[in-house]
Write a protein that holds these residues in place. Structure first.
Motif, PDB file in Angstrom:
ATOM      1  N   ARG A  51       0.848  -1.191   0.000  1.00  0.00           N
ATOM      2  CA  ARG A  51       0.000   0.000   0.000  1.00  0.00           C
ATOM      3  C   ARG A  51       0.885   1.243   0.000  1.00  0.00           C
ATOM      4  NH1 ARG A  51      -5.101  -0.583   2.781  1.00  0.00           N
ATOM      5  NH2 ARG A  51      -4.541   1.126   4.186  1.00  0.00           N
ATOM      6  N   LEU A  52       0.462   2.241  -0.740  1.00  0.00           N
ATOM      7  CA  LEU A  52       1.266   3.453  -0.822  1.00  0.00           C
ATOM      8  C   LEU A  52       0.403   4.699  -0.647  1.00  0.00           C
ATOM      9  CD1 LEU A  52       0.866   4.818  -3.967  1.00  0.00           C
ATOM     10  CD2 LEU A  52       2.061   2.707  -4.527  1.00  0.00           C
ATOM     11  N   GLY A  95       4.682   4.775 -11.395  1.00  0.00           N
ATOM     12  CA  GLY A  95       5.840   3.890 -11.415  1.00  0.00           C
ATOM     13  C   GLY A  95       5.738   2.766 -10.406  1.00  0.00           C
ATOM     14  N   PHE A  96       5.155   3.048  -9.240  1.00  0.00           N
ATOM     15  CA  PHE A  96       5.057   2.032  -8.189  1.00  0.00           C
ATOM     16  C   PHE A  96       3.860   1.103  -8.399  1.00  0.00           C
ATOM     17  CE2 PHE A  96       8.235   4.621  -6.384  1.00  0.00           C
ATOM     18  CZ  PHE A  96       8.887   3.869  -5.424  1.00  0.00           C
ATOM     19  N   GLU A  97       2.799   1.611  -8.984  1.00  0.00           N
ATOM     20  CA  GLU A  97       1.660   0.728  -9.283  1.00  0.00           C
ATOM     21  C   GLU A  97       2.041  -0.336 -10.305  1.00  0.00           C
ATOM     22  OE1 GLU A  97      -2.476   3.051  -8.428  1.00  0.00           O
ATOM     23  OE2 GLU A  97      -1.498   3.493 -10.338  1.00  0.00           O
ATOM     24  N   PHE A  99      -4.121   6.731  -0.403  1.00  0.00           N
ATOM     25  CA  PHE A  99      -4.269   8.110   0.081  1.00  0.00           C
ATOM     26  C   PHE A  99      -3.481   9.029  -0.835  1.00  0.00           C
ATOM     27  CE2 PHE A  99      -2.830  11.733   2.635  1.00  0.00           C
ATOM     28  CZ  PHE A  99      -4.002  12.132   3.276  1.00  0.00           C
ATOM     29  N   THR A 100      -4.117  10.137  -1.230  1.00  0.00           N
ATOM     30  CA  THR A 100      -3.474  11.114  -2.111  1.00  0.00           C
ATOM     31  C   THR A 100      -3.681  12.510  -1.558  1.00  0.00           C
ATOM     32  OG1 THR A 100      -3.843   9.750  -4.077  1.00  0.00           O
ATOM     33  CG2 THR A 100      -3.408  12.084  -4.449  1.00  0.00           C
ATOM     34  N   SER A 101      -2.629  13.339  -1.661  1.00  0.00           N
ATOM     35  CA  SER A 101      -2.744  14.744  -1.303  1.00  0.00           C
ATOM     36  C   SER A 101      -2.195  15.600  -2.442  1.00  0.00           C
ATOM     37  CB  SER A 101      -1.965  15.044  -0.020  1.00  0.00           C
ATOM     38  OG  SER A 101      -1.947  16.440   0.231  1.00  0.00           O
ATOM     39  N   GLU A 102      -3.018  16.537  -2.924  1.00  0.00           N
ATOM     40  CA  GLU A 102      -2.602  17.501  -3.949  1.00  0.00           C
ATOM     41  C   GLU A 102      -3.517  18.710  -3.831  1.00  0.00           C
ATOM     42  OE1 GLU A 102      -1.215  19.901  -6.542  1.00  0.00           O
ATOM     43  OE2 GLU A 102      -0.135  18.042  -6.075  1.00  0.00           O
ATOM     44  N   ASP A 119       2.643   1.108   3.342  1.00  0.00           N
ATOM     45  CA  ASP A 119       3.955   0.473   3.296  1.00  0.00           C
ATOM     46  C   ASP A 119       5.013   1.360   2.649  1.00  0.00           C
ATOM     47  OD1 ASP A 119       2.802  -1.987   4.331  1.00  0.00           O
ATOM     48  OD2 ASP A 119       1.926  -2.237   2.329  1.00  0.00           O
ATOM     49  N   VAL A 120       4.588   2.192   1.684  1.00  0.00           N
ATOM     50  CA  VAL A 120       5.520   3.061   0.962  1.00  0.00           C
ATOM     51  C   VAL A 120       4.933   4.464   0.896  1.00  0.00           C
ATOM     52  CG1 VAL A 120       6.811   3.461  -1.170  1.00  0.00           C
ATOM     53  CG2 VAL A 120       6.327   1.110  -0.433  1.00  0.00           C
ATOM     54  N   LEU A 121       5.725   5.445   1.278  1.00  0.00           N
ATOM     55  CA  LEU A 121       5.322   6.844   1.173  1.00  0.00           C
ATOM     56  C   LEU A 121       6.048   7.470  -0.008  1.00  0.00           C
ATOM     57  CD1 LEU A 121       4.908   9.502   3.924  1.00  0.00           C
ATOM     58  CD2 LEU A 121       6.562   9.933   2.075  1.00  0.00           C
TER      59      LEU A 121
END
Length: 418
Positions: free
Chosen positions: A70-71, A84-86, A94-97, A135-137
């Protein structure tokens, strides 16, 4: 009286396909699909197509595969790092923009299939406790000036220690506080190469000290030039960290000996340019097999750029426009490209004024595939691609990171069951 297919059918299809993909299958344009979605009605004639699309999806993936990791995607822009990670099995939760135009492009292209995904605007005011476990930020955080003056005075007054003292008031602080609270297995931070030299190196050293000494992560960094993956000279620093010590090394990157040339991303005038339903003829006239004329510089702008370049050459400076051919590798695409396009001007032959890249060509230059929808104006699209990342670079970094991430996750599971 016209009848309509169930709106739920369209809504269900939109969970798996973009508006552009649905438009292409139904033989309509994206505006029509948006109108169907907004009105809650679509014609019965489209029902069979929608059901067929859902059936294809079901046959390809009878059971939704659980994500391998999960990222979260912070300062996400248009999602280049996430993409790239998907590609290696990740799922964004979760997304922030904060930018509304970038948010529009992001949400048009990433339709998450589970209700767990949350999209927020400003991460600065967001409660860290509400960020889901991950798991990955990922973070392409902006570089703001760091002020570390007065740290000892703060200490004497009993004010915050550690990264709260040295980085509060910068956007890096918001990345650090989430890492501190959630302790992901790994992170990737991306920034401009000049971060290394900002404030005589003090800014970068502060960041590394916080990540290594305060947050206790195994940290590695490298400046990577995107020109080996797309035809663009684009140097960016990539910082990765792991919760425990690993054997990660950037030496494992698979970097081609020679990268592609500009011809690989330019519109094809030989009849082979793909017809994209979500683009139509917006950028390229398929009937005439030519780039739309509005991308050619006006006579006044071209004269101005030539005079500007001549003035600086006479002064011994290197400032000027960047004229490129199909065999070229371009300068770095910037967020200001919409102003005059001077850093990358495509030659159109002797006696003809050069032209800007189209937004679709900019997308390709950054490594985004042609199914990436551009729902915003040209001005906003140029800004978004100029601020984004070279997607194949992110995918290659993800490739060498993920085995170490999985190793840390396996250790955590083993520790919990022992």
């Amino acid at each position: 009286m016209k009848t309509a297919a169930p709106h739920g059918l369209l809504k269900q299809t939109l969970q798996f396909y973009s508006q552009g993909e649905i438009a292409a299958h139904c033989g309509r344009n994206v505006r029509t699909i948006r109108r169907w979605e907004a009105s809650g009605n679509c014609p019965v004639i489209a029902e069979a197509t929608l059901r067929e699309m859902l059936d294809i999806r079901t046959r390809k993936a009878p059971v939704e595969r659980a994500p391998e990791f999960r990222l979260v995607d912070l300062f996400a822009g248009i999602g280049g790092i996430r993409r790239g990670f998907e590609a290696h099995g990740g799922r964004c939760v979760f997304t922030s923009e904060w930018n509304d135009f970038s948010k529009k492009t992001y949400q048009e292209n990433y339709r998450d299939c589970d209700d767990a995904h949350q999209f927020v605007g400003d991460i600065v005011s967001f409660d860290v406790a509400s960020v889901p476990s991950h798991d990955v930020l990922l973070a392409g955080f902006p570089c703001q000036p760091f002020s570390i003056a007065g740290v000892s005075k703060k200490n004497s007054l009993g004010r915050p220690h550690g990264f709260e003292c040295t980085t509060q008031g910068t956007l890096f602080y918001d990345v650090a506080r989430i890492i501190a609270a959630k302790r992901p297995a790994a992170f990737l931070l991306e920034n401009v190469k000049n971060l290394l030299s900002h404030d005589k190196g003090k800014t970068f050293q502060t960041i590394i000290d916080v990540l290594r000494d305060e947050l206790k992560y195994d940290v590695h960094y490298k400046v990577i030039d995107g020109q080996y993956f797309t035809p663009q000279h684009r140097e960016r620093i990539v910082i990765v960290g792991f919760r425990e010590e690993t054997e990660f090394t950037f030496d494992d990157l698979n970097v081609p000996a020679e990268g592609p040339r500009l011809a690989s991303i330019l519109h094809k005038t030989d009849g082979s340019e793909p017809v994209l339903a979500h683009d139509g003829d917006r950028f390229f006239d398929h009937a005439s097999r030519e780039v739309q004329p509005r991308y050619t510089l006006t006579a006044n702008l071209w004269a101005y750029l030539q005079a500007y370049a001549a003035k600086h050459r006479a002064a011994g400076n290197g400032f000027g426009f960047g004229l490129v051919t199909p065999d070229s590798v371009t300068r770095t695409l910037s967020a200001r490209y919409f102003k005059d396009g001077s850093e990358i001007l495509c030659s159109q032959g002797k006696g003809k004024r050069p032209r800007r890249l189209t937004p679709r060509e900019c997308a390709r230059l950054m490594g985004f595939p042609d199914d990436f929808v551009i729902p915003v104006s040209d001005t906003q699209a140029y800004r978004q691609f100029g601020n984004s990342v070279v997607v194949p670079v992110m995918q290659e970094v993800a490739r060498i990171m993920i085995p170490h991430v999985k190793g840390l996750l396996a250790q955590k599971v083993a520790g919990a069951t022992s």
